[in-house]
Design an enzyme around this catalytic site. Sequence first.
Site, PDB file in Angstrom:
ATOM      1  NE  ARG B  50      -1.733  -1.972   3.323  1.00 41.47           N
ATOM      2  CZ  ARG B  50      -2.018  -2.134   4.614  1.00 41.47           C
ATOM      3  NH1 ARG B  50      -3.215  -1.853   5.058  1.00 41.47           N
ATOM      4  NH2 ARG B  50      -1.093  -2.586   5.435  1.00 41.47           N
ATOM      5  CG  ASP B  52       3.222   6.580   2.274  1.00 40.94           C
ATOM      6  OD1 ASP B  52       2.118   6.325   2.754  1.00 40.94           O
ATOM      7  OD2 ASP B  52       4.285   6.578   2.925  1.00 40.94           O
ATOM      8  CE1 TYR B 111       7.798   0.307  -1.862  1.00 39.77           C
ATOM      9  CE2 TYR B 111       8.233  -1.589  -0.473  1.00 39.77           C
ATOM     10  CZ  TYR B 111       7.363  -0.625  -0.955  1.00 39.77           C
ATOM     11  OH  TYR B 111       6.069  -0.601  -0.517  1.00 39.77           O
ATOM     12  NE  ARG B 198       9.131   8.886   1.615  1.00 38.40           N
ATOM     13  CZ  ARG B 198       8.024   9.551   1.999  1.00 38.40           C
ATOM     14  NH1 ARG B 198       6.855   8.931   2.018  1.00 38.40           N
ATOM     15  NH2 ARG B 198       8.112  10.794   2.368  1.00 38.40           N
TER      16      ARG B 198
END
Lengths: 250, 250
Positions: B50, B52, B111, B198
Amino acid sequence: MPRYKLIVEYDGAPFVGWQRQENGPSVQAAIEDAARALSGQTVVAHAAGRTDAGVHALAMPVHIDLCRDYPAETVRDALNHHLRPAPVAILSAQTAAPDFHARFCARARHYLYRIVNRRAPLTLDAGRAWRVPGPLDADAMNAAARRLVGRHDFSTFRAAQCQSASPVKTLSALWVEREGEEISVYARAPSFLHHQVRSMVGALVEAGLGRWTPDDVEAALKARDRRACAPVAPAHGLYFLRADYDETSA
Amino acid sequence: MPRYKLIVEYDGAPFVGWQRQENGPSVQAAIEDAARALSGQTVVAHAAGRTDAGVHALAMPVHIDLCRDYPAETVRDALNHHLRPAPVAILSAQTAAPDFHARFCARARHYLYRIVNRRAPLTLDAGRAWRVPGPLDADAMNAAARRLVGRHDFSTFRAAQCQSASPVKTLSALWVEREGEEISVYARAPSFLHHQVRSMVGALVEAGLGRWTPDDVEAALKARDRRACAPVAPAHGLYFLRADYDETSA
């Protein structure tokens, strides 16, 4: 009047092209306006290639003359400051010889044409590549590309509005690479006719789709007739990659 | 109710994130609305991750149930048709087992974080990478990254609003590659905390700039305290790359 050589990157999407025109924003006007904001003087920017509307550049050589002797880093940073928010970036600036000319001294120009070969629409690459849904055979595209390399009359691959004195040009290299769904067409020549790369890519795509044989591509070249051209590839897949200079002039 | 596994690509820029929310367009709502336009039914879309607001995806697994048994190619093409002009593309669709679940069956998530390490502003990559002007040492970033790999309490690298039951996660891999001015950070784990990638990238950039040593990064991890975190890297450089499934469930 110190002369500066700039290496410029831009997203061609919002521009009518490199060249300053009455009918919309141009990369040239953006750079000239930024240079005027820095120096207070009227500046003329000369580029190695005068790209069309929508065509991008990754490392376009440009030269400008300024009245004052600014450090090259100041020219780079100040132009970038004044260029905002236009999608034009000065990657580097250096002082150049007074007889350096970004356009006339370039002895080779390199272009990249990006194709994404898939059925799904583009998202992150929208406006940055040409989506071709039908399966493309990169080997067939390379076989066709080899027929175009060399010194030829490229009238078939020349826009009606081309201002070049002669349609005879030397295509130094033209080749195709596939990586996954991404197909890259690389072209190199001392100079190109107007729309030449996009017209050649159109023919290579016909070959990749199996609609044209390499012989068909060669026949189109030999026709020396714009009507023999395949559909021209769209502008937004084309990138001016870089230009080469003799060491003494760069 | 046939179940379909979709592989989805999207540009996160115009979205409030994956998840359907009242305050703006989401990727989930775009896909659910397209599926309803195809099938006439209310559809719920489940994603492996999910993401951002502003985060992109290159190959996000998603599953949906449809009442009718459409050919998978029809699902792909019809969804793409109804998704226009949203920057969301169904790269592929396939029928899946009734117990396949894009989120709960995923055993690893991958990622990518894209950094462009240069002084000049971004043009073609604007909104698609984080520009870091100061020189980054990729070796130092890799040395720091190795301190984070493994099973740890990642409270330092966890957003305040994270809904995960536990801050203890296993980071399977974290490494950095440089190619020219482009720096890619790759992360892989069974699952991540909210803002974990991040937050870790923020710490790696501190290491790359020479402001943090690998020991400082490890100390931040061991602090298990959000206040020990470096500035969180911006969303627009992050890409959900793909998820892995057991062969039987995919």
